[in-house]
Design a protein around this motif. Structure first.
Motif, PDB file in Angstrom:
ATOM      1  N   LEU A 176       0.833  -1.199   0.000  1.00  7.59           N
ATOM      2  CA  LEU A 176       0.000   0.000   0.000  1.00  7.59           C
ATOM      3  C   LEU A 176       0.870   1.252   0.000  1.00  7.59           C
ATOM      4  O   LEU A 176       0.592   2.204  -0.739  1.00  7.59           O
ATOM      5  CB  LEU A 176      -0.925  -0.001   1.214  1.00  7.59           C
ATOM      6  CG  LEU A 176      -1.749   1.269   1.419  1.00  7.59           C
ATOM      7  CD1 LEU A 176      -2.663   1.543   0.226  1.00  7.59           C
ATOM      8  CD2 LEU A 176      -2.556   1.183   2.709  1.00  7.59           C
ATOM      9  N   ALA A 177       1.933   1.255   0.791  1.00  3.42           N
ATOM     10  CA  ALA A 177       2.822   2.422   0.834  1.00  3.42           C
ATOM     11  C   ALA A 177       3.451   2.670  -0.532  1.00  3.42           C
ATOM     12  O   ALA A 177       3.577   3.831  -0.960  1.00  3.42           O
ATOM     13  CB  ALA A 177       3.905   2.199   1.892  1.00  3.42           C
ATOM     14  N   ALA A 178       3.829   1.608  -1.236  1.00  2.00           N
ATOM     15  CA  ALA A 178       4.421   1.761  -2.566  1.00  2.00           C
ATOM     16  C   ALA A 178       3.397   2.330  -3.548  1.00  2.00           C
ATOM     17  O   ALA A 178       3.724   3.176  -4.390  1.00  2.00           O
ATOM     18  CB  ALA A 178       4.953   0.419  -3.060  1.00  2.00           C
ATOM     19  N   VAL A 179       2.155   1.853  -3.453  1.00  2.00           N
ATOM     20  CA  VAL A 179       1.093   2.364  -4.327  1.00  2.00           C
ATOM     21  C   VAL A 179       0.850   3.842  -4.057  1.00  2.00           C
ATOM     22  O   VAL A 179       0.762   4.660  -4.986  1.00  2.00           O
ATOM     23  CB  VAL A 179      -0.204   1.542  -4.130  1.00  2.00           C
ATOM     24  CG1 VAL A 179      -1.389   2.247  -4.800  1.00  2.00           C
ATOM     25  CG2 VAL A 179      -0.044   0.137  -4.695  1.00  2.00           C
ATOM     26  N   GLN A 180       0.747   4.219  -2.797  1.00  4.44           N
ATOM     27  CA  GLN A 180       0.473   5.617  -2.474  1.00  4.44           C
ATOM     28  C   GLN A 180       1.639   6.530  -2.853  1.00  4.44           C
ATOM     29  O   GLN A 180       1.423   7.662  -3.289  1.00  4.44           O
ATOM     30  CB  GLN A 180       0.133   5.738  -0.986  1.00  4.44           C
ATOM     31  CG  GLN A 180      -1.216   5.111  -0.652  1.00  4.44           C
ATOM     32  CD  GLN A 180      -1.557   5.171   0.820  1.00  4.44           C
ATOM     33  OE1 GLN A 180      -0.694   4.951   1.673  1.00  4.44           O
ATOM     34  NE2 GLN A 180      -2.805   5.472   1.134  1.00  4.44           N
ATOM     35  N   LYS A 181       2.847   6.035  -2.718  1.00  4.03           N
ATOM     36  CA  LYS A 181       4.005   6.817  -3.149  1.00  4.03           C
ATOM     37  C   LYS A 181       3.943   7.082  -4.646  1.00  4.03           C
ATOM     38  O   LYS A 181       4.201   8.210  -5.111  1.00  4.03           O
ATOM     39  CB  LYS A 181       5.292   6.084  -2.791  1.00  4.03           C
ATOM     40  CG  LYS A 181       6.560   6.833  -3.194  1.00  4.03           C
ATOM     41  CD  LYS A 181       7.808   6.051  -2.795  1.00  4.03           C
ATOM     42  CE  LYS A 181       9.075   6.783  -3.209  1.00  4.03           C
ATOM     43  NZ  LYS A 181      10.299   6.021  -2.833  1.00  4.03           N
ATOM     44  N   ALA A 190       3.438  10.551  -6.872  1.00  8.54           N
ATOM     45  CA  ALA A 190       4.380  10.913  -7.936  1.00  8.54           C
ATOM     46  C   ALA A 190       3.656  11.219  -9.240  1.00  8.54           C
ATOM     47  O   ALA A 190       4.101  12.064 -10.028  1.00  8.54           O
ATOM     48  CB  ALA A 190       5.387   9.784  -8.141  1.00  8.54           C
ATOM     49  N   GLU A 191       2.525  10.536  -9.490  1.00 10.94           N
ATOM     50  CA  GLU A 191       1.788  10.726 -10.735  1.00 10.94           C
ATOM     51  C   GLU A 191       0.606  11.680 -10.592  1.00 10.94           C
ATOM     52  O   GLU A 191      -0.164  11.858 -11.535  1.00 10.94           O
ATOM     53  CB  GLU A 191       1.314   9.368 -11.260  1.00 10.94           C
ATOM     54  CG  GLU A 191       2.464   8.418 -11.604  1.00 10.94           C
ATOM     55  CD  GLU A 191       2.002   7.108 -12.208  1.00 10.94           C
ATOM     56  OE1 GLU A 191       0.871   7.068 -12.758  1.00 10.94           O
ATOM     57  OE2 GLU A 191       2.764   6.120 -12.145  1.00 10.94           O
ATOM     58  N   GLY A 192       0.459  12.262  -9.411  1.00 11.69           N
ATOM     59  CA  GLY A 192      -0.571  13.274  -9.219  1.00 11.69           C
ATOM     60  C   GLY A 192      -1.967  12.747  -8.981  1.00 11.69           C
ATOM     61  O   GLY A 192      -2.948  13.478  -9.183  1.00 11.69           O
ATOM     62  N   PHE A 193      -2.119  11.505  -8.531  1.00 13.25           N
ATOM     63  CA  PHE A 193      -3.440  10.949  -8.242  1.00 13.25           C
ATOM     64  C   PHE A 193      -3.826  11.238  -6.795  1.00 13.25           C
ATOM     65  O   PHE A 193      -3.078  10.929  -5.864  1.00 13.25           O
ATOM     66  CB  PHE A 193      -3.464   9.440  -8.484  1.00 13.25           C
ATOM     67  CG  PHE A 193      -3.423   9.044  -9.931  1.00 13.25           C
ATOM     68  CD1 PHE A 193      -4.528   9.246 -10.745  1.00 13.25           C
ATOM     69  CD2 PHE A 193      -2.281   8.472 -10.482  1.00 13.25           C
ATOM     70  CE1 PHE A 193      -4.493   8.892 -12.093  1.00 13.25           C
ATOM     71  CE2 PHE A 193      -2.238   8.112 -11.810  1.00 13.25           C
ATOM     72  CZ  PHE A 193      -3.340   8.321 -12.623  1.00 13.25           C
ATOM     73  N   ASP A 194      -5.010  11.793  -6.608  1.00 12.10           N
ATOM     74  CA  ASP A 194      -5.530  12.043  -5.264  1.00 12.10           C
ATOM     75  C   ASP A 194      -6.244  10.819  -4.702  1.00 12.10           C
ATOM     76  O   ASP A 194      -6.426  10.711  -3.487  1.00 12.10           O
ATOM     77  CB  ASP A 194      -6.506  13.222  -5.292  1.00 12.10           C
ATOM     78  CG  ASP A 194      -5.848  14.474  -5.839  1.00 12.10           C
ATOM     79  OD1 ASP A 194      -4.848  14.918  -5.231  1.00 12.10           O
ATOM     80  OD2 ASP A 194      -6.307  14.984  -6.881  1.00 12.10           O
TER      81      ASP A 194
END
Length: 388
Positions: free
Chosen positions: A23-28, A32-36
């Motif tokens: 989950l931490a990798a996904v949120q990082k 980085a790609e600007g997804f809220d």
């Protein structure tokens, strides 16, 4: 009685810490790609998106069963599923916030919009979304959504625990091939052959088949890229095209073989030999940093030089394989695409299929993991095969 000699020394559990790291990798990457926010959908047949993050898998074939995640760029995610399986989902998943999807999905989207004021929402699994859940997304976020491969690019890289589970699944698929070899007989039907393989899979510890196991013989091997077994009798002198795989603790294997059953013609022998030669030509290009198209080009060169270019039958937009993990066919990598770059610890099924109606067909396919020095095979049944 279940025979566990193939799997008993490789049991390992994916612990909550690994799920949290995912989950931490996904949120990082979202940040980085600007997804809220990220909205994730899966069903029983394409379940890896949700399972990889949650540890919960929806059920096969009982009812319209789904699983969804709502992931903010920061903070905890929410799992949505059918209300009658919520107690089971709570026991299976490490996620604390689990809700009724049909009753609470739209309101959760509205609340997220009001609280987070998102400008950009990613959609993972957009090609699978059921319309009843997609329509509220369009209503609440009419301009903000964007399909993304963010999740597929992360989940294709496996941990060593995941690889151990996939190696066990590969051994089970290998054994089903051995057991069919020991029990096949002239005049047996394709359906009877598949039943032998099913018996082997479950007797040795598989949880389920990964997909419809295929045994195609003679003309069926030559004209169908994929086909369920029929009542056609298998005869010596035919080529067999076999494709099998299992799920073991929610990780899949995928193995395919072309087999000369009994004495076959020189032309059939040549088809098998050229297919294997072409498949082997791509192996040096299964390394980190290389585009998946390089292996495909090596395959095509051998097939073209030997007059079999038009006999190479690739399903969909993949030319020599596909991603492999929680699902038997995952979205990344699609082998043959120049923009899909191989990475260390990426898992996939590397394959080719050569078919002509006059001769029959052959598939050479193995589950592999990309290592620094090349492919590490998770399935290992012999590839140059003649059955008496």
């Amino acid at each position: 009685m279940i025979q566990t000699h193939l799997i008993d020394h490789v049991f390992c559990k994916i612990d909550p810490e690994e799920y949290r790291a995912r989950l931490a990798a996904v949120q990082k990457q979202m940040q980085a790609e600007g997804f809220d926010g990220l909205l994730v959908y899966s069903n029983p047949w394409h379940m890896s998106n949700v399972f990889w993050l949650s540890g919960y898998r929806s059920f096969d074939g009982i009812f319209q069963d789904y699983a969804m995640l709502l992931i903010p760029a920061e903070g905890d995610m929410t799992l949505f599923c059918e209300p009658n399986v919520m107690p089971y989902a709570r026991d299976e998943s490490w996620i604390e916030d689990i809700r009724d999807g049909r009753a609470q999905w739209k309101q959760a989207l509205v609340d997220f919009k009001e609280q987070k004021r998102p400008k950009k929402i990613g959609i993972a699994g957009h090609m699978f979304f059921a319309l009843e859940f997609w329509l509220p997304i369009e209503e609440v976020f009419p301009q903000q959504t964007q399909p993304t491969e963010l999740l597929t690019r992360l989940k294709c890289i496996k941990s060593e625990k995941e690889i151990r589970l996939m190696r066990a699944a590969g051994r089970l698929a290998d054994q089903s091939m051995r057991d069919l070899q020991l029990n096949i007989r002239d005049g047996m039907t394709e359906r009877e052959a598949v039943q032998i393989m099913h018996t082997s899979l479950f007797q040795n510890g598989a949880d389920s088949q990964a997909f419809d196991v295929m045994v195609q013989s003679g003309i069926n091997a030559g004209q169908y890229v994929a086909a369920r077994a029929r009542d056609k009798k298998i005869r010596k002198g035919e080529l067999l095209l076999i494709d099998t795989g299992v799920r073991f603790l929610n990780y899949a294997s995928d193995i395919g073989r072309g087999i000369a059953y009994g004495e076959v013609s020189a032309e059939q022998e040549r088809l098998l030999a050229v297919a294997l030669q072409a498949w082997e030509a791509g192996l040096p290009y299964l390394k980190p940093g290389l585009p998946s198209s390089m292996a495909s080009k090596a395959i095509e060169q051998v097939l073209t030089e030997n007059g079999f270019a038009s006999a190479h039958t690739a399903a969909g937009n993949r030319k020599c394989g596909h991603g492999l993990g929680n699902d038997p066919e995952e979205e990344y990598p699609l082998m043959g695409r120049a923009d899909h770059i191989l990475q260390e610890n990426m898992t996939l099924a590397y394959e080719l299929t050569v078919q002509t109606p006059a001769l029959g067909g052959c598939r050479v396919e193995d589950s592999i993991v990309i290592r620094q020095d090349g492919p590490d095979f998770l399935s290992n049944y012999p590839r140059n095969i003649h059955w008496d």
